[in-house]
Design an enzyme around this catalytic site. Structure first.
Site, PDB file in Angstrom:
ATOM      1  N   GLY A  96     127.580  55.515  65.295  1.00 19.50           N
ATOM      2  CA  GLY A  96     128.392  54.472  64.677  1.00 19.50           C
ATOM      3  C   GLY A  96     129.586  55.027  63.939  1.00 19.50           C
ATOM      4  O   GLY A  96     129.794  56.248  63.860  1.00 19.50           O
ATOM      5  N   ARG A 181     144.610  54.742  63.065  1.00 20.86           N
ATOM      6  CA  ARG A 181     144.615  54.780  64.521  1.00 20.86           C
ATOM      7  C   ARG A 181     144.811  53.371  65.088  1.00 20.86           C
ATOM      8  O   ARG A 181     144.392  52.379  64.489  1.00 20.86           O
ATOM      9  CB  ARG A 181     143.306  55.369  65.048  1.00 20.86           C
ATOM     10  CG  ARG A 181     142.955  56.708  64.435  1.00 20.86           C
ATOM     11  CD  ARG A 181     141.933  57.462  65.237  1.00 20.86           C
ATOM     12  NE  ARG A 181     140.638  56.802  65.305  1.00 20.86           N
ATOM     13  CZ  ARG A 181     139.567  57.350  65.893  1.00 20.86           C
ATOM     14  NH1 ARG A 181     139.669  58.543  66.461  1.00 20.86           N
ATOM     15  NH2 ARG A 181     138.415  56.724  65.915  1.00 20.86           N
ATOM     16  N   ASP A 257     129.740  59.024  73.186  1.00 21.43           N
ATOM     17  CA  ASP A 257     130.307  58.213  72.097  1.00 21.43           C
ATOM     18  C   ASP A 257     131.782  58.526  71.872  1.00 21.43           C
ATOM     19  O   ASP A 257     132.425  57.869  71.036  1.00 21.43           O
ATOM     20  CB  ASP A 257     129.521  58.429  70.799  1.00 21.43           C
ATOM     21  CG  ASP A 257     129.493  59.881  70.357  1.00 21.43           C
ATOM     22  OD1 ASP A 257     128.900  60.693  71.082  1.00 21.43           O
ATOM     23  OD2 ASP A 257     130.067  60.205  69.301  1.00 21.43           O
ATOM     24  N   ASN A 258     132.321  59.478  72.615  1.00 23.34           N
ATOM     25  CA  ASN A 258     133.751  59.791  72.541  1.00 23.34           C
ATOM     26  C   ASN A 258     134.481  59.397  73.822  1.00 23.34           C
ATOM     27  O   ASN A 258     135.551  59.922  74.120  1.00 23.34           O
ATOM     28  CB  ASN A 258     133.964  61.295  72.291  1.00 23.34           C
ATOM     29  CG  ASN A 258     133.506  61.708  70.907  1.00 23.34           C
ATOM     30  OD1 ASN A 258     133.403  60.897  70.004  1.00 23.34           O
ATOM     31  ND2 ASN A 258     133.197  62.987  70.750  1.00 23.34           N
TER      32      ASN A 258
END
Length: 494
Positions: A96, A181, A257-258
């Site tokens: 998360g 971002r 997760d990337n």
């Protein structure tokens, strides 16, 4: 940067915040934790323009408070999302947004754009972390996000970078920073893995429908929308990785997760661009087994896509459909890579022997450990007519005889398609960058910023935003790296 004043942001920012309309099983509402004594390090005019903002937006009296985590503008809806994932090939369980806070989603002249702070403190998903990011890694992410966009590669963007004297303990004590971002969506493969692994099929379906409806609507009209979703992600990922390989970019930590569901480059941690061409190059000092080495990136991307397919199986249901979607990678990636390689060589046509010509060129680069970026750029100066038309690139090689043998084949290949030097050079200069974010350039900017001098970060950003231009006044930024650059180590610590 000057003293803040009341600048004019676009009237009535339109926050649409579609992810926040999902059930709270997908996220937890949180507030950013502000950085003490914040200062602007840099802002990206190009990213601001993508939002439809004026370039002096940061001079608004409230802007520094918002983007250092102290305040929210009306319409923002701060939250942290939950996801899981495989890290270094091993199931890591729940992860998360452990140090990222999603501020909301804006409607811009170029479509919707989500805004996220990275390094803004603990969230329910921080596990044992402090939720902070250090100035060192934040400068690298800020610069590379914008550099990749300028290179033409799909990527998250970086709007601004704020620093603080707040101490943060990593291997040593460093200082904190926050990068803001931007992306159409920050949904990752790991979001789908989370709900599949935890046996939440309704949430899995809701997330897939959300992505299709808001980001990939072309999938909805297909006979099998969820298989179409997978195939679209496979295609986008294959195209993305081919572009990484072409420009010599190493991600460094290609965990599931990337990986972006939209095929964006996301999470700039221990990345690096190739200096000396080495297919086995490992840019992440923490990657002791070389899982994420440069030449393995296509293989790992496909592995991650299999993990995504497994997560989507409760929706796809048909194994053959999922396998057919995955098989798309095996055709899309080599086709994309070959198209990019031909363009980098300045070839306009296709011949059967092109693959061998390309492979032999790369083998030459690897054998002599020739600088990847310089070699491709100088190859654009190759002449089919001049007596010594290979001079600028030949001097990079120690095995001159092997190079001359290859150059003779290359010259004949160009002659067969009646290639003209000037036209070919212009075309090659549009795809072979002169300026990339080399580790030593980032390191110089980091050291100066850590000492309180942010000018080099801003100067380097300006250079990197024009990677294909000659920029003779910045020639030093395109030079071979100094010897001390070989001792630079980047790792997962940030």
């Amino acid at each position: 940067m000057d003293v803040p004043h009341e600048s004019s942001l676009p009237a009535g920012l339109r926050w649409i915040n579609r992810y926040a309309t999902l059930d709270e099983v997908f996220y937890t509402r949180v507030r950013p934790q502000g950085l003490p004594e914040p200062r602007w390090v840099a802002t990206s005019d190009a990213a601001a323009q993508a939002l439809g903002w004026p370039t002096d937006w940061w001079a608004n009296a409230e802007a520094l408070a918002v983007f250092s985590g102290h305040a929210l503008w009306p319409g923002m809806d701060a939250l942290a999302t939950v996801y899981s994932g495989h890290q270094f090939g091993v199931w890591a369980g729940q992860l998360g947004d452990g140090r990222a806070v999603w501020l909301g989603e804006l409607l811009t002249p170029h479509g919707s754009m989500e805004v996220q702070l990275k390094g803004s403190g603990k969230t329910p998903y921080s596990r044992m972390g402090d939720g902070r990011a250090v100035l060192r890694s934040s400068i690298r992410e800020f610069l590379c996000s914008e550099a990749m966009h300028a290179l033409g590669l799909p990527t998250t963007r970086a709007l601004c970078l704020v620093a603080s004297p707040l101490p943060v303990l990593r291997e040593t004590v460093e200082t904190a920073a926050i990068v803001t971002r931007l992306a159409p969506s920050f949904v990752r493969f790991g979001h789908f893995e989370h709900f599949c692994h935890h046996g939440q099929p309704q949430a899995l379906r809701r997330l897939a429908d959300f992505v299709i409806d808001h980001h990939l609507p072309e999938c909805r009209d297909q006979p099998h929308p969820y298989a179409a979703l997978l195939e679209t992600v496979v295609r986008r990922t294959a195209e993305l990785v081919a572009q990484w390989q072409a420009v010599g970019f190493c991600h460094g930590v290609l965990n599931t997760d990337n990986m972006s569901i939209l095929g964006l480059t996301i999470d700039y941690g221990p990345f690096g661009f190739l200096d000396a061409y080495d297919p086995a190059h490992i840019c992440n000092h923490s990657d002791t087994q070389g899982r994420y080495s440069y030449h393995r990136q296509p293989q790992i991307a496909l592995w991650n896509l299999h993990a995504l397919a497994q997560a989507l199986m409760p929706l796809i249901e048909d194994t053959d459909l999922a396998l057919a979607a995955l098989e798309t990678f095996r055709s899309v990636y080599p086709q994309a890579w070959m198209r990019l390689m031909r363009a980098k060589l300045g070839l306009r046509s296709q011949e059967e022997g092109d693959a061998e010509l390309i492979d032999d060129w790369l083998s030459l680069l690897a054998r002599d450990r020739v600088d990847h970026t310089l070699a491709w750029r100088r190859l654009g100066r190759f002449s089919v007519d001049a007596t010594d038309g290979a001079g600028p690139v030949r001097e990079l090689f120690t095995d001159r005889q092997a190079f001359e043998a290859w150059a003779s084949r290359y010259r004949q290949r160009l002659l067969r398609e009646s290639s003209h030097d000037a036209e070919r050079r212009a075309a090659m200069d549009r795809v072979n960058p002169k300026y990339i974010l080399r580790n030593h350039l980032a390191e110089i900017a980091i050291r100066k910023a850590q000492a309180g001098d942010d000018d080099e970060v801003r100067r380097l950003l300006r250079v990197l935003q024009r990677p294909y231009d000659e920029q003779p006044e910045h020639e030093a930024y395109a030079a071979l790296p100094p010897e001390w650059a070989q001792s630079i180590e980047v790792s997962c610590s940030s």
